[in-house]
Scaffold this motif. Sequence first.
Motif, PDB file in Angstrom:
ATOM      1  N   LYS A  35       1.119  -1.290  -0.160  1.00  0.00           N
ATOM      2  CA  LYS A  35       0.203  -0.013   0.102  1.00  0.00           C
ATOM      3  C   LYS A  35       0.935   1.195  -0.120  1.00  0.00           C
ATOM      4  CE  LYS A  35      -3.884  -2.008   2.524  1.00  0.00           C
ATOM      5  NZ  LYS A  35      -4.899  -1.877   3.698  1.00  0.00           N
ATOM      6  N   GLU A  36       0.379   2.277  -0.810  1.00  0.00           N
ATOM      7  CA  GLU A  36       1.331   3.479  -0.943  1.00  0.00           C
ATOM      8  C   GLU A  36       0.363   4.388  -0.498  1.00  0.00           C
ATOM      9  OE1 GLU A  36       3.878   4.508  -4.638  1.00  0.00           O
ATOM     10  OE2 GLU A  36       2.301   6.084  -4.367  1.00  0.00           O
ATOM     11  N   PHE A  37       1.027   5.281   0.369  1.00  0.00           N
ATOM     12  CA  PHE A  37       0.510   6.598   0.832  1.00  0.00           C
ATOM     13  C   PHE A  37       1.223   7.606   0.518  1.00  0.00           C
ATOM     14  CE2 PHE A  37      -0.551   2.847   3.609  1.00  0.00           C
ATOM     15  CZ  PHE A  37      -1.751   2.926   3.829  1.00  0.00           C
ATOM     16  N   LEU A  38       0.456   9.022   0.811  1.00  0.00           N
ATOM     17  CA  LEU A  38       1.242  10.205   0.712  1.00  0.00           C
ATOM     18  C   LEU A  38       1.026  11.112   2.167  1.00  0.00           C
ATOM     19  CD1 LEU A  38      -0.475  11.538  -2.669  1.00  0.00           C
ATOM     20  CD2 LEU A  38       1.990  10.517  -2.084  1.00  0.00           C
ATOM     21  N   ASP A  39       2.314  11.214   2.783  1.00  0.00           N
ATOM     22  CA  ASP A  39       2.567  11.810   3.980  1.00  0.00           C
ATOM     23  C   ASP A  39       1.659  13.232   4.042  1.00  0.00           C
ATOM     24  OD1 ASP A  39       3.602  12.372   6.503  1.00  0.00           O
ATOM     25  OD2 ASP A  39       5.821  12.973   5.670  1.00  0.00           O
ATOM     26  N   ARG A  40       0.925  13.131   5.043  1.00  0.00           N
ATOM     27  CA  ARG A  40       0.282  14.311   5.713  1.00  0.00           C
ATOM     28  C   ARG A  40      -0.896  14.566   4.817  1.00  0.00           C
ATOM     29  NH1 ARG A  40       4.034  19.067   8.140  1.00  0.00           N
ATOM     30  NH2 ARG A  40       1.851  19.693   8.277  1.00  0.00           N
ATOM     31  N   ALA A  41      -1.154  13.586   3.684  1.00  0.00           N
ATOM     32  CA  ALA A  41      -2.419  13.824   2.691  1.00  0.00           C
ATOM     33  C   ALA A  41      -3.170  12.576   2.868  1.00  0.00           C
ATOM     34  CB  ALA A  41      -1.531  13.865   1.447  1.00  0.00           C
ATOM     35  N   THR A  42      -2.590  11.382   2.526  1.00  0.00           N
ATOM     36  CA  THR A  42      -3.557  10.166   2.550  1.00  0.00           C
ATOM     37  C   THR A  42      -3.051   9.230   3.801  1.00  0.00           C
ATOM     38  OG1 THR A  42      -2.216   8.872   1.022  1.00  0.00           O
ATOM     39  CG2 THR A  42      -4.019  10.191   0.184  1.00  0.00           C
ATOM     40  N   LEU A  43      -2.099   9.828   4.560  1.00  0.00           N
ATOM     41  CA  LEU A  43      -1.631   9.184   5.672  1.00  0.00           C
ATOM     42  C   LEU A  43      -1.280  10.102   6.860  1.00  0.00           C
ATOM     43  CD1 LEU A  43      -1.295   6.321   7.262  1.00  0.00           C
ATOM     44  CD2 LEU A  43       1.496   6.785   6.590  1.00  0.00           C
ATOM     45  N   MET A  44      -1.983  10.169   7.775  1.00  0.00           N
ATOM     46  CA  MET A  44      -1.564  10.965   9.072  1.00  0.00           C
ATOM     47  C   MET A  44      -0.926  10.646   9.854  1.00  0.00           C
ATOM     48  SD  MET A  44      -2.905  13.593   7.723  1.00  0.00           S
ATOM     49  CE  MET A  44      -2.657  14.776   8.877  1.00  0.00           C
ATOM     50  N   PRO A  45       0.283  11.192  10.769  1.00  0.00           N
ATOM     51  CA  PRO A  45       1.054  10.618  11.421  1.00  0.00           C
ATOM     52  C   PRO A  45       0.403   9.842  12.909  1.00  0.00           C
ATOM     53  CG  PRO A  45       1.730  13.002  11.181  1.00  0.00           C
ATOM     54  CD  PRO A  45       0.408  12.664  10.357  1.00  0.00           C
ATOM     55  N   LYS A  46      -0.642  10.471  13.443  1.00  0.00           N
ATOM     56  CA  LYS A  46      -1.466   9.564  14.531  1.00  0.00           C
ATOM     57  C   LYS A  46      -1.575   8.397  14.129  1.00  0.00           C
ATOM     58  CE  LYS A  46      -3.449   9.073  18.410  1.00  0.00           C
ATOM     59  NZ  LYS A  46      -2.585   8.570  19.537  1.00  0.00           N
ATOM     60  N   GLU A  47      -2.224   8.130  12.723  1.00  0.00           N
ATOM     61  CA  GLU A  47      -2.776   6.697  12.351  1.00  0.00           C
ATOM     62  C   GLU A  47      -1.612   6.071  12.104  1.00  0.00           C
ATOM     63  OE1 GLU A  47      -4.402   5.128   8.197  1.00  0.00           O
ATOM     64  OE2 GLU A  47      -4.817   7.258   8.511  1.00  0.00           O
ATOM     65  N   MET A  48      -0.363   6.593  11.762  1.00  0.00           N
ATOM     66  CA  MET A  48       0.960   5.507  11.407  1.00  0.00           C
ATOM     67  C   MET A  48       1.311   5.322  12.790  1.00  0.00           C
ATOM     68  SD  MET A  48       4.237   6.401   9.672  1.00  0.00           S
ATOM     69  CE  MET A  48       4.878   7.210  11.191  1.00  0.00           C
ATOM     70  N   TYR A  49       1.351   6.207  13.988  1.00  0.00           N
ATOM     71  CA  TYR A  49       2.223   5.706  14.961  1.00  0.00           C
ATOM     72  C   TYR A  49       1.322   4.575  15.907  1.00  0.00           C
ATOM     73  CZ  TYR A  49       5.389   9.524  14.392  1.00  0.00           C
ATOM     74  OH  TYR A  49       6.465  10.405  14.118  1.00  0.00           O
ATOM     75  N   ASP A  50       0.051   4.846  15.835  1.00  0.00           N
ATOM     76  CA  ASP A  50      -0.926   3.970  16.578  1.00  0.00           C
ATOM     77  C   ASP A  50      -0.683   2.419  15.771  1.00  0.00           C
ATOM     78  OD1 ASP A  50      -1.941   5.482  18.189  1.00  0.00           O
ATOM     79  OD2 ASP A  50      -3.686   6.131  16.975  1.00  0.00           O
ATOM     80  N   ASP A  51      -0.598   2.553  14.325  1.00  0.00           N
ATOM     81  CA  ASP A  51      -0.360   1.187  13.820  1.00  0.00           C
ATOM     82  C   ASP A  51       1.020   0.628  13.988  1.00  0.00           C
ATOM     83  OD1 ASP A  51      -1.444  -0.718  12.009  1.00  0.00           O
ATOM     84  OD2 ASP A  51      -0.693   0.475  10.100  1.00  0.00           O
ATOM     85  N   MET A  52       1.835   1.422  14.140  1.00  0.00           N
ATOM     86  CA  MET A  52       3.422   0.968  14.500  1.00  0.00           C
ATOM     87  C   MET A  52       3.496   0.193  15.750  1.00  0.00           C
ATOM     88  SD  MET A  52       5.757   3.865  12.952  1.00  0.00           S
ATOM     89  CE  MET A  52       7.420   3.167  13.147  1.00  0.00           C
ATOM     90  N   ARG A  53       2.751   0.847  16.905  1.00  0.00           N
ATOM     91  CA  ARG A  53       2.756   0.321  18.117  1.00  0.00           C
ATOM     92  C   ARG A  53       2.096  -1.042  18.219  1.00  0.00           C
ATOM     93  NH1 ARG A  53       0.957   5.763  19.438  1.00  0.00           N
ATOM     94  NH2 ARG A  53       2.698   6.875  20.811  1.00  0.00           N
ATOM     95  N   ASN A  54       1.256  -1.538  17.185  1.00  0.00           N
ATOM     96  CA  ASN A  54       0.753  -2.750  17.000  1.00  0.00           C
ATOM     97  C   ASN A  54       1.465  -3.557  16.048  1.00  0.00           C
ATOM     98  OD1 ASN A  54      -1.624  -2.305  18.585  1.00  0.00           O
ATOM     99  ND2 ASN A  54      -2.569  -1.046  16.976  1.00  0.00           N
ATOM    100  N   GLY A  55       2.731  -3.050  15.620  1.00  0.00           N
ATOM    101  CA  GLY A  55       3.736  -4.228  14.773  1.00  0.00           C
ATOM    102  C   GLY A  55       3.932  -3.489  13.501  1.00  0.00           C
ATOM    103  N   ALA A  56       3.166  -2.783  12.987  1.00  0.00           N
ATOM    104  CA  ALA A  56       3.174  -2.345  11.583  1.00  0.00           C
ATOM    105  C   ALA A  56       4.501  -1.844  11.175  1.00  0.00           C
ATOM    106  CB  ALA A  56       2.078  -1.510  11.081  1.00  0.00           C
ATOM    107  N   VAL A  57       5.133  -1.908   9.983  1.00  0.00           N
ATOM    108  CA  VAL A  57       6.272  -1.500   9.614  1.00  0.00           C
ATOM    109  C   VAL A  57       6.010  -0.792   8.118  1.00  0.00           C
ATOM    110  CG1 VAL A  57       8.702  -2.006   8.618  1.00  0.00           C
ATOM    111  CG2 VAL A  57       7.699  -3.543  10.321  1.00  0.00           C
ATOM    112  N   TYR A  58       6.537   0.368   8.366  1.00  0.00           N
ATOM    113  CA  TYR A  58       6.352   1.453   7.354  1.00  0.00           C
ATOM    114  C   TYR A  58       7.843   1.951   6.571  1.00  0.00           C
ATOM    115  CZ  TYR A  58       1.568   2.495   8.711  1.00  0.00           C
ATOM    116  OH  TYR A  58       0.283   2.345   8.993  1.00  0.00           O
TER     117      TYR A  58
END
Length: 293
Positions: A35-58
């Motif tokens: 999946k491809e996202f655009l920083d601060r456009a289609t993916l917001m930091p808060k969403e990414m950090y919550d996902d990373m805490r659950n093991g997601a790798v970006y």
Amino acid sequence: MTIKILSDSACDLPEEILDEYNIEILPIVVNKGEKEFLDRATLMPKEMYDDMRNGAVYKTAQIPPHMFEEKFEEIAKKKESAIYIAFSSGLSGTYQTAVIVRDTMKGKYPELDLDIVDSKSASLGFGLIVHKAAQMAKEGKVKAEILKTIEFYVKHIEHIFTVDDIEYLFRGGRVRRSQAFIGGLLNIKPILVFNDGKIVPFEKIRGRNKVMKRMLEIMEERGKSADLKNQVIGINHGDDINGAMQLKKMIEEEFGCKEFIINMLCCSIGAHSGPGTLSVFFLNEKPDKVIEL
């Protein structure tokens, strides 16, 4: 003619500042698997950090050439005068791509009035440069004076930052697995700085509170000639507003600083540093006389 200031999402400036100074930013690409996202456009930091805490790798990728082509062509057609301030060339190929696209487009639009500057910075260190340039543009300063000021800021902006969990540096390829494992066991928090646009390990400290105190000591050492009290200080955090506000309070009490820009670390940088990252940015010299033309 007002000079247009362009940058990219890694500058980490808050939306209200981007709006106030009419700063346009191009989004860096962030990938999660296929999946491809655009920083601060289609993916917001808060969403990414919550996902990373659950093991997601970006992972991240530079801005694609077609985005530069579209924006630079728009500038040419509108006959605008612009400055694009780019994410450090030591961390991304964005600056080089922008230069290649600009130079290629001059074949079609020889009148294109666009300067491209390598910030040799990241996050709000980068952002403070963009912010100052945009302030000067809004005041009606000529391009030569703005470029002179940018040059000074690039040479004298300081970055001091730490990560809360060294595991994220391992996932981003910044440390070995053994270092991440031992660091986690011992609660080791690395302090990192910038040198010529690249991240450089500085010290390893055990414990969060000790790290923050040491960050202030380094700030004092490097800011002796800088009149820290009267600067705009940048503070960024990886979804840790409490840590950022604690750091702000410590800086206020220690140096008497009054003006801050505080923001959450963008996806394109936070993907490598992880939740809990804390950073502080400032100048190590006073710019007053140096930037006079």
